[in-house]
Motif scaffolding. Structure first.
Motif, PDB file in Angstrom:
ATOM      1  N   MET A   1      54.956  26.665  27.307  1.00  0.00           N
ATOM      2  CA  MET A   1      53.661  26.376  26.669  1.00  0.00           C
ATOM      3  C   MET A   1      53.018  25.205  27.390  1.00  0.00           C
ATOM      4  SD  MET A   1      51.576  27.150  24.305  1.00  0.00           S
ATOM      5  CE  MET A   1      50.104  26.349  23.680  1.00  0.00           C
ATOM      6  N   ARG A   2      51.895  25.446  27.968  1.00  0.00           N
ATOM      7  CA  ARG A   2      51.190  24.391  28.690  1.00  0.00           C
ATOM      8  C   ARG A   2      50.273  23.641  27.736  1.00  0.00           C
ATOM      9  NH1 ARG A   2      51.429  25.779  34.219  1.00  0.00           N
ATOM     10  NH2 ARG A   2      53.657  25.709  34.597  1.00  0.00           N
ATOM     11  N   PRO A   3      50.023  22.388  28.026  1.00  0.00           N
ATOM     12  CA  PRO A   3      49.212  21.597  27.086  1.00  0.00           C
ATOM     13  C   PRO A   3      47.747  21.996  27.131  1.00  0.00           C
ATOM     14  CG  PRO A   3      49.682  20.359  29.039  1.00  0.00           C
ATOM     15  CD  PRO A   3      50.464  21.608  29.162  1.00  0.00           C
ATOM     16  N   SER A   4      47.102  21.761  26.045  1.00  0.00           N
ATOM     17  CA  SER A   4      45.679  22.017  25.969  1.00  0.00           C
ATOM     18  C   SER A   4      45.094  20.987  25.027  1.00  0.00           C
ATOM     19  CB  SER A   4      45.430  23.424  25.449  1.00  0.00           C
ATOM     20  OG  SER A   4      44.193  23.475  24.804  1.00  0.00           O
ATOM     21  N   LEU A   5      43.843  20.697  25.202  1.00  0.00           N
ATOM     22  CA  LEU A   5      43.230  19.700  24.329  1.00  0.00           C
ATOM     23  C   LEU A   5      43.090  20.230  22.919  1.00  0.00           C
ATOM     24  CD1 LEU A   5      40.552  17.584  26.077  1.00  0.00           C
ATOM     25  CD2 LEU A   5      42.870  17.064  25.473  1.00  0.00           C
ATOM     26  N   ASP A   6      43.130  21.551  22.781  1.00  0.00           N
ATOM     27  CA  ASP A   6      43.057  22.114  21.431  1.00  0.00           C
ATOM     28  C   ASP A   6      44.396  22.022  20.716  1.00  0.00           C
ATOM     29  OD1 ASP A   6      40.538  22.703  22.098  1.00  0.00           O
ATOM     30  OD2 ASP A   6      40.966  24.756  22.726  1.00  0.00           O
TER      31      ASP A   6
ATOM     32  N   ARG B   1      49.182  18.833  18.857  1.00  0.00           N
ATOM     33  CA  ARG B   1      50.170  17.809  19.177  1.00  0.00           C
ATOM     34  C   ARG B   1      49.597  16.731  20.079  1.00  0.00           C
ATOM     35  NH1 ARG B   1      54.945  20.518  21.816  1.00  0.00           N
ATOM     36  NH2 ARG B   1      53.281  21.752  22.731  1.00  0.00           N
ATOM     37  N   VAL B   2      48.605  17.074  20.857  1.00  0.00           N
ATOM     38  CA  VAL B   2      48.058  16.052  21.750  1.00  0.00           C
ATOM     39  C   VAL B   2      46.751  15.493  21.218  1.00  0.00           C
ATOM     40  CG1 VAL B   2      49.107  16.765  23.871  1.00  0.00           C
ATOM     41  CG2 VAL B   2      47.025  17.859  23.143  1.00  0.00           C
TER      42      VAL B   2
ATOM     43  N   ILE C   1      44.367  13.120  19.920  1.00  0.00           N
ATOM     44  CA  ILE C   1      44.404  11.674  19.791  1.00  0.00           C
ATOM     45  C   ILE C   1      43.431  11.299  18.685  1.00  0.00           C
ATOM     46  CG2 ILE C   1      44.076   9.505  21.010  1.00  0.00           C
ATOM     47  CD1 ILE C   1      44.373  11.259  23.581  1.00  0.00           C
TER      48      ILE C   1
ATOM     49  N   MET D   1      24.671  17.246  29.843  1.00  0.00           N
ATOM     50  CA  MET D   1      25.995  16.808  30.287  1.00  0.00           C
ATOM     51  C   MET D   1      25.875  16.178  31.658  1.00  0.00           C
ATOM     52  SD  MET D   1      28.082  20.177  31.416  1.00  0.00           S
ATOM     53  CE  MET D   1      27.527  21.359  32.612  1.00  0.00           C
ATOM     54  N   PHE D   2      26.909  15.413  31.994  1.00  0.00           N
ATOM     55  CA  PHE D   2      26.963  14.815  33.314  1.00  0.00           C
ATOM     56  C   PHE D   2      27.747  15.735  34.236  1.00  0.00           C
ATOM     57  CE2 PHE D   2      26.161  10.648  31.301  1.00  0.00           C
ATOM     58  CZ  PHE D   2      25.094  10.297  32.091  1.00  0.00           C
ATOM     59  N   VAL D   3      27.238  15.929  35.423  1.00  0.00           N
ATOM     60  CA  VAL D   3      28.020  16.602  36.458  1.00  0.00           C
ATOM     61  C   VAL D   3      28.211  15.595  37.578  1.00  0.00           C
ATOM     62  CG1 VAL D   3      28.124  18.480  38.084  1.00  0.00           C
ATOM     63  CG2 VAL D   3      27.151  18.854  35.854  1.00  0.00           C
ATOM     64  N   ASN D   4      29.443  15.378  37.913  1.00  0.00           N
ATOM     65  CA  ASN D   4      29.756  14.391  38.930  1.00  0.00           C
ATOM     66  C   ASN D   4      30.004  15.104  40.247  1.00  0.00           C
ATOM     67  OD1 ASN D   4      30.536  12.036  40.186  1.00  0.00           O
ATOM     68  ND2 ASN D   4      32.671  12.450  39.713  1.00  0.00           N
TER      69      ASN D   4
ATOM     70  N   SER E   1      45.138  20.927  29.982  1.00  0.00           N
ATOM     71  CA  SER E   1      43.906  20.985  29.190  1.00  0.00           C
ATOM     72  C   SER E   1      43.038  22.183  29.534  1.00  0.00           C
ATOM     73  CB  SER E   1      43.085  19.704  29.307  1.00  0.00           C
ATOM     74  OG  SER E   1      42.517  19.603  30.589  1.00  0.00           O
ATOM     75  N   VAL E   2      43.563  23.195  30.206  1.00  0.00           N
ATOM     76  CA  VAL E   2      42.821  24.449  30.244  1.00  0.00           C
ATOM     77  C   VAL E   2      43.268  25.299  29.058  1.00  0.00           C
ATOM     78  CG1 VAL E   2      42.731  24.412  32.738  1.00  0.00           C
ATOM     79  CG2 VAL E   2      44.491  25.727  31.616  1.00  0.00           C
TER      80      VAL E   2
ATOM     81  N   VAL F   1      45.043  28.098  28.128  1.00  0.00           N
ATOM     82  CA  VAL F   1      46.012  28.789  28.972  1.00  0.00           C
ATOM     83  C   VAL F   1      45.909  30.313  28.925  1.00  0.00           C
ATOM     84  CG1 VAL F   1      48.427  29.039  29.499  1.00  0.00           C
ATOM     85  CG2 VAL F   1      47.549  26.833  28.877  1.00  0.00           C
TER      86      VAL F   1
ATOM     87  N   LYS G   1      33.331  21.475  34.771  1.00  0.00           N
ATOM     88  CA  LYS G   1      31.901  21.740  34.608  1.00  0.00           C
ATOM     89  C   LYS G   1      31.378  22.673  35.676  1.00  0.00           C
ATOM     90  CE  LYS G   1      31.164  17.425  32.266  1.00  0.00           C
ATOM     91  NZ  LYS G   1      30.841  16.029  32.454  1.00  0.00           N
ATOM     92  N   TYR G   2      31.919  22.564  36.877  1.00  0.00           N
ATOM     93  CA  TYR G   2      31.494  23.492  37.925  1.00  0.00           C
ATOM     94  C   TYR G   2      31.839  24.922  37.531  1.00  0.00           C
ATOM     95  CZ  TYR G   2      31.061  19.452  40.986  1.00  0.00           C
ATOM     96  OH  TYR G   2      30.702  18.277  41.547  1.00  0.00           O
TER      97      TYR G   2
ATOM     98  N   GLU H   1      51.396   9.746  19.192  1.00  0.00           N
ATOM     99  CA  GLU H   1      51.225  11.170  19.474  1.00  0.00           C
ATOM    100  C   GLU H   1      51.486  11.465  20.943  1.00  0.00           C
ATOM    101  OE1 GLU H   1      50.698  13.533  17.462  1.00  0.00           O
ATOM    102  OE2 GLU H   1      50.570  12.279  15.673  1.00  0.00           O
TER     103      GLU H   1
ATOM    104  N   TYR I   1      54.540  13.549  22.635  1.00  0.00           N
ATOM    105  CA  TYR I   1      54.222  14.679  23.504  1.00  0.00           C
ATOM    106  C   TYR I   1      54.854  14.503  24.869  1.00  0.00           C
ATOM    107  CZ  TYR I   1      51.654  17.796  26.437  1.00  0.00           C
ATOM    108  OH  TYR I   1      51.334  18.744  27.333  1.00  0.00           O
TER     109      TYR I   1
END
Lengths: 399, 273, 441, 235
Positions: free
Chosen positions: A1-6, A9-10, A12, A41-44, C114-115, C117, C177-178, D52, D56
């Motif tokens: 299981m790869r992490p995701s911001l959704d 558990r992660v 914050i 949004m900002f695009v860098n 953070s993609v 998956v 974003k790209y 957290e 993790y």
């Protein structure tokens, strides 16, 4: 299981919740982030990005595809050239300014050399002056040819840049036969040039001149009339003459806005007053005009080279100078008209063999300020078109 | 721009198609060597003659002539005595003028720059001669200079650097590394704290910390506002209390770990008055 | 423990191999035991079996097609740029694209943190799936159509639109974003160009009265003047522009515009997942070229029908025992035959070199002979060759455009679709319908 | 106090001739503590300020750095490495990242005259995720160092670095500058150095051919690459 911001558990816990007042911005960048409105949004872009011409970083605030605000961040190529020059003697300083604008480095040599010669009251032999004009015009063609390719590349065409590099390679190989290097020539000396014209250079120049105009015209035919290209650049990033003068724009970008200011004609240096050439201008001030002005300048440069080759006098190429140069205390400003605008060097001497202070003026730095104002309200793709048409080189911007 | 829409595109397509059949411009590099002008100075190697011996005579002229000092040559001389170096200095070590501030024309309270040629340099030359100008004996040279002058004058350091060929930064670095070498003139008296095991057990460490804090300097250095130095004592004096603090060899009996701060304040007051 | 040191792919293989071995043995046993019953079942469900076989074959040919197109693009653009292009690996660098493909397979397959998956992983699959599923309805030849059902054209447009879903998934899930801009550009562009694409073929549907691709091809039987490109020129132009946009090709490659949004939707993809995008792009080019040649260029019909009426009949069975003899001796004799003049031509050529050259020449000549024989004698082969000639001419055109044109801006692109292509395609429909009404077909 | 066996001394005999067991004792640090309790992993997990994230981190899910040679073909036994390296060596996609002057010569390498596409290296990838070689062309300044390292870290394994030009090799003519990194080998491992200011395009082609040779020769030794100037054994 790869992490995701959704992933809960992660998650914050946010420091401020909705009913608290907005946090006070600590930095300028933070303040910009807080200024984002709904849908923006900002695009860098950069420092590594295919179309930032080196290591420029551009922060674009976009609303969908539309550019709301644009902020170039400089300094990724700051090499401390001015400081290094102050710790080197006058001959060495030329060498440090050489790689400033690596596409047209002869102009970056010519400006400090002009300043130092004024500082020391050196009379440059006429043959050396002619050779300088000849090499500078060759370098201008090489630079403008590359510009044409880059402009097309930034608009998505890949072939023009490769054709442009054929011409550019021939010119720089020719210059390498004369100066000994392909890119950073280090050819101009205080009081002349390093080495007379040699047979190899002249024979290469002769072959190239016999077909240069036709070849470059043929290359131009690919995109000059291309509807997609013209539609994307016409009327884009219009710079009127008043703003251009106010911002300190010089060179082709200024002439594309209808101001016929050319240092070669208005503040003549070297043997330019004796040569016959036009100063191409356009009134539109858009990206297409900036592009076309440069293409016209190529033709004028070929014309100048033709005259120089016919009028080249005999004589020495170096003035008699002492080995160690110690100019009197004083200050001098030397400037030349480069492919991007006015390259200037302001040098102060304190009587020692090193410049006390050297300030380098580079046109790209000024032109980069225009990217923001000219791009606002256009699309992301237009940023590239505007930036390419202004033709900044990051080495000169960051020094 | 032509009137017919798409004519520009078509002419461009025609041009690329013609180029498709034209002869190619590629130089097949590894097989075909490129045509490089004889004047080209991009060659980065030492040239050998027909017998295979190096043509370089180590005359250093290239390093001297290199405009941006990118040629760096170094080594020792033929007798193996002097370090010889010509080329760019290390990044921050060596400058032609010590102080960039002074180079810019300002008057600055730079200790190294402020001491002019006030010393008699002949003694330094004698010492250098005695040590055969050998940079490997740097510490001995510096100690001899300190013995002769009482401290290390900056001009003497410059002289050492120039005569031995060692970089000024290295001389300076050696001088600052050893705590017994001093840069300040006129430091005649010393406050010393004993660091024997007995004293440490009874609180010499905290005394040292307190004194160093109160006097605003570290051990091995002079106190800025006085002619005193802070030193550590190599051995315990006989019949002396612990922790032992001496001023010019005189044990201070009214001092302990607890009243070190007030004692130092009193000393400072005495000097200020 | 060896298991721990295996990569995920290695673990899958380690499980799969024994399972396959045991399964294969079991299957063989079952076939021996219940062979007749299975044959009967297959015979009863022939369409399903046909579908499975067609899918597998289509999937298998899609990868070599991608390799070929990648090589073509590298080489043709290089030649247009006045340079050589790949020439170090294989004859004239022809194996270069295969090497690229295998390299991509071996790269680290990195999933950035953070993609999203599952979506991130599925996106290339969806894109590739959409590509090769549309390949199913391409009528390579009348006898060589994987799934020649009615509604083939509609199926093509429906499934072809699926690839946009994949691009959107990639753009959305990449957390970049790209990528997001690329995905949204792809979606906007595809939606705009689907409409003129679909409307432009309505004229042909009116003319032929069918949506089945083989039948549309059959309707163009005859000389090249019967091709729809001459009967529906406006539709052909609209269709060509629209498929260029559908396949994300220059000048409409906004979704992956290097100079603007780095690599578009594929910015965060590495390894084989990027390889899927890469292959799908070229498979798409092939598919749209094939579709254009099927709908407008007569597909597998030759430009002019020449009835050779060949009478060359070789009855192989009549040779009897001579057949294996000829098959064994002919290569040797042929090799010697071609090697002899080479060997005699120059004294510097060694014997083995002459033999190798002779063998290669014999191989070429005999292959050409067999090919010509097949072209003349076997109608499907001739049809396939005509179809591929047309398709690759179109592929060349796409590459040629890429070598020439700059990229159109996204708003100009959309404006062109809605303001010009859509009215033009509607006009084409009305004109065709009017003509059909007047002329009564 | 627990007595644990230090793995450093695992070659010592466990049982002495007289039958007694002698183990080197490891004494835990109870006498000294750092100023920041979080240093050296000193703080228990539950007392971590960002609980957290710490939890993790402890699960190890986020560590995906173990995929140095990942990819679908890793399952093939190691005997195939020769073939795999041949493939890798012949398909090196450079990253499109020019920093300064050398970038022009790097672009010149891809142009008709010197056509590096003959080795299949032309389509300079714009995204680091799809690149194999990082050609650092031009002066690396301290401000640019961090983005460049990030680019290098974003590239998937296997990956290589080519230092093009004097500035990237050693600082070159900016040896005395305050803002230039004196050689990129101070921040990333370098495989091929190409000297010259700038090198001719042929020089870059030669360097890339050397890199191909390196890919074929140094099989299996890539993880040992270190940051810092490295000298091959024969020199």
């Amino acid at each position: 299981m790869r992490p995701s911001l959704d992933d809960p558990r992660v998650a914050i816990p946010a420091e401020s919740t909705w009913y608290e007042p907005a946090p006070t911005p600590q930095t300028e960048r933070q303040a910009e982030f807080l200024s984002l409105r709904e849908g923006e949004m900002f695009v860098n872009m950069g420092p590594q990005h295919p179309s930032t011409h080196g290591v420029l970083r551009v922060i674009i605030k976009v609303n969908g595809e539309k550019v709301v605000d644009l902020d170039p961040v400089l300094g990724y190529l700051h090499r401390g050239v001015e400081k290094l020059c102050e710790n080197a003697d006058y001959h060495q300083a030329i060498c440090y300014t050489d790689p400033l604008e690596y596409v047209s480095s002869l102009f970056c040599e010519a400006a400090p050399v002009a300043a130092f010669e004024k500082l020391m009251d050196v009379d440059v032999p006429r043959r050396a002056q002619y050779i300088r004009v000849l090499t500078m015009e060759l370098n201008r063609i090489a630079s403008h040819t590359l510009f044409q390719g880059w402009m097309a590349l930034d608009l998505g065409g890949i072939t023009p840049i490769l054709w442009a590099f054929i011409e550019r390679d021939e010119i720089v190989d020719m210059l390498a036969a004369l100066t000994g290097q392909k890119l950073l020539y280090n050819y101009y000396r205080i009081g002349g040039v390093n080495g007379d014209l040699n047979h190899e250079f002249m024979s290469r120049l002769g072959t190239w001149m016999s077909r240069a105009a036709a070849q470059i015209d043929s290359n131009l035919a690919l995109i000059n009339e291309n509807e997609i290209f013209v539609r994307r650049t016409r009327g884009l990033g219009v710079l009127d003459a008043k703003t251009a003068l106010k911002m300190g724009v010089t060179g082709p970008n200024l002439r594309a806005s209808g101001v016929p200011f050319d240092l070669r004609r208005d503040r003549p240096y070297l043997v330019y007053p004796e040569l016959e050439f036009d100063v191409p201008t356009r009134d539109e001030g858009d990206s297409l005009a900036r592009y076309l002005v440069r293409m016209d300048e190529i033709k004028q440069s070929i014309r100048i080279i033709d005259q120089v080759l016919h009028e080249m006098p005999d004589g020495p190429v170096m003035a008699k100078l002492p080995r160690l140069l110690r100019p009197r205390p004083g200050r001098a400003f030397g400037a030349v008209e480069g492919p991007r605008g006015v390259y200037g060097t302001y040098a102060i001497s304190d009587g020692t063999d090193q410049p006390f202070r050297m300030r380098i003026h580079d046109p790209s730095f000024v032109h980069l300020q225009l990217v923001g104002p000219l791009t606002k309200g256009n699309l992301i793709a237009d940023t590239m078109a505007v930036m390419a048409s202004l033709d900044p080189v990051m080495g000169g911007v960051d020094k | 721009m032509p009137r017919i829409p798409g004519a520009g595109l078509v002419s461009g397509m025609r041009l690329t198609l013609t180029r498709f059949f034209q002869p190619k411009r590629t130089v097949m590099y590894p097989e075909v060597k490129p045509d490089i002008a004889p004047r080209n100075r991009g060659r980065l190697e030492l040239v050998t003659d027909e017998h295979g011996t190096l043509k370089c005579e180590t005359c250093f002229q290239c390093a001297q002539a290199c405009p941006i000092e990118c040629i760096d040559m170094g080594g020792t001389d033929t007798k193996g005595r002097f370090a010889v170096h010509w080329g760019p200095a290390e990044q921050y070590a060596e400058r032609r003028e010590e102080s960039a501030m002074r180079r810019s024309g300002r008057t600055v309270s730079d200790a190294a720059a402020a001491t002019g040629a006030t010393i008699n340099i002949a003694k330094v030359d004698e010492i250098l001669e005695a040590h055969d100008y050998d940079p490997h004996h740097m510490l001995a040279i510096l100690e001899a200079i300190q013995g002769a002058y009482g401290y290390l004058p900056v001009d003497a350091l410059k002289r050492v650097s120039r005569a031995t060929g060692a970089w000024y930064a290295m001389v300076y670095g050696t001088a600052t590394f050893y705590k017994h070498l001093a840069f300040e003139p006129g430091v005649t008296r010393s406050i010393a704290v004993c660091r024997c095991a007995n004293c440490l057990v009874s609180g010499a460490g905290s005394v040292m910390g307190t004194l160093s804090y109160e006097f605003g300097t570290e051990f091995g250095r002079a106190i800025p506002w006085s002619n005193l130095r802070l030193e550590s004592l190599p051995s315990h004096l006989p019949d002396a209390p612990s922790p032992l603090v001496v001023i010019d060899g005189e044990p201070q009996r009214d001092l302990s770990a607890k009243n070190a701060a007030s004692w130092a304040a009193a000393l400072a007051g005495r000097y200020a008055a | 423990m060896a298991w721990n040191r295996l990569t995920p792919a290695g673990r899958v293989l380690a499980v799969l191999l024994p399972v396959l071995a045991i399964g294969g043995a079991l299957t063989t046993a079952l076939l021996v035991a219940f062979g007749g019953a299975i044959a009967a079942t297959i015979g009863a469900n022939l369409p399903i079996v046909r579908f499975l076989v067609a899918s597998v074959v289509t999937f298998l040919i899609s990868v070599p097609v991608a390799f070929l197109l990648i090589y073509m693009e590298m080489k043709i653009i290089a030649l247009m740029n006045l340079r050589i292009g790949p020439d170090r690996i294989g004859p004239a660098g022809a194996v270069m694209s295969v090497v690229h493909g295998l390299k991509v397979l071996m790269k680290e397959d990195y999933t950035p943190p953070s993609v999203d998956v599952p979506v991130f992983t599925l996106a290339p699959v969806v894109v590739y799936l959409a590509s090769f599923m549309t390949l199913l309805v391409i009528p390579f030849a009348p006898e060589l159509t994987s799934m020649g059902f009615e509604l083939g054209l509609l199926y093509f447009f429906a499934i072809g639109g699926l690839s946009v879903v994949g691009l959107m998934m990639a753009g959305w899930s990449s957390f970049n974003k790209y990528s997001l801009l690329g995905g949204i550009r792809a979606a906007a562009q595809a939606i705009s160009y689907e409409i003129p694409l679909t409307l432009s073929v309505v004229g042909i549907v009116i003319l032929t009265g069918t949506l089945s691709l083989p039948k549309i091809v059959a309707a163009q039987d005859g000389s090249f003047l019967d091709w729809f490109i001459f009967r529906q020129p406006l539709a052909a132009i609209i269709f060509f522009i629209a498929i260029t946009a559908e396949a994300n090709r220059t000048p409409f490659d906004n979704a992956e515009a290097d100079q603007e949004i780095v690599a578009g939707f594929a910015t965060e993809y590495s390894g084989m997942r990027f390889g899927f995008f890469f292959f799908a792009e070229y498979v798409n080019v092939f598919i749209v070229s094939a579709l254009f040649s099927a709908v407008f260029l007569g597909g597998s019909n030759p430009p002019i029908h020449i009835d050779l009426n060949p009478q060359i009949l070789i009855d192989l069975s009549a040779l009897g025992i001579g057949l294996p003899l000829i098959a064994g001796i002919a290569p040797v004799l042929g090799t010697l035959l071609f090697a002899a003049p080479i060997w005699f031509a120059s004294s510097r050529i060694k014997g083995w070199q002459a033999l190798v050259a002779g063998f290669l020449i014999f191989g070429g000549v005999s292959t050409a002979a067999v090919g010509i024989w097949a072209f003349v004698m076997l109608p499907p082969v001739a049809s396939l060759i005509w179809f591929l000639i047309k398709t690759f001419a179109l592929v060349f055109t796409f590459v040629w455009m890429r070598g020439t044109l700059p990229r159109a801006r996204i708003d100009q692109l959309m404006g062109f679709a809605w303001k010009w292509l859509l009215p033009a395609s509607l006009l084409n429909i009305f004109a065709t319908a009017f003509a059909v009404l007047i002329a009564g077909r | 106090m627990a007595i644990t066996r230090d793995p450093k001394f695992s070659n010592l005999p466990e049982v002495q001739p007289d039958g007694s067991v002698q183990l080197p004792a490891t004494v835990g640090n109870t006498l000294w503590s750092t100023d920041d309790p979080r240093a050296y992993g000193g703080l228990p997990l539950e007392a971590h300020p960002n609980l957290e994230l710490a939890r993790y981190d402890a699960t190890g899910d986020g560590r995906v750095d173990d995929a140095r040679w990942g990819g679908a073909l890793s399952a093939i036994p190691t005997k195939a490495d020769v073939v795999l390296d041949l493939i890798r060596a012949n398909s090196l996609w450079p990253l499109l990242s020019g920093l300064a002057c050398c970038a022009i010569e790097m672009m010149s390498t891809a142009t008709p005259k010197n056509d590096i596409d003959r080795w299949g290296m032309f389509p300079f990838r714009a995204s680091p995720r799809q690149a194999d070689v990082l050609i650092v062309a031009g002066t690396l300044t301290t401000k640019m160092a961090e983005p460049l390292i990030r680019l290098w870290e974003q590239m998937p394994e296997p990956k290589w670095v080519v230092a093009m030009g004097d500035c990237t090799c050693s600082g070159g003519r900016y040896k005395r500058s305050y803002s230039v990194v004196q050689g990129i080998d101070r921040v990333m491992p370098v495989d091929v150095y190409i000297p010259g200011c700038p090198p001719r395009p042929e020089g870059l082609i030669y360097g890339m051919m050397k890199l191909q040779q390196l890919v074929k020769d140094r099989r299996g030794h890539w993880p040992e690459r270190a940051i810092g100037p490295t000298v091959p054994k024969g020199i």
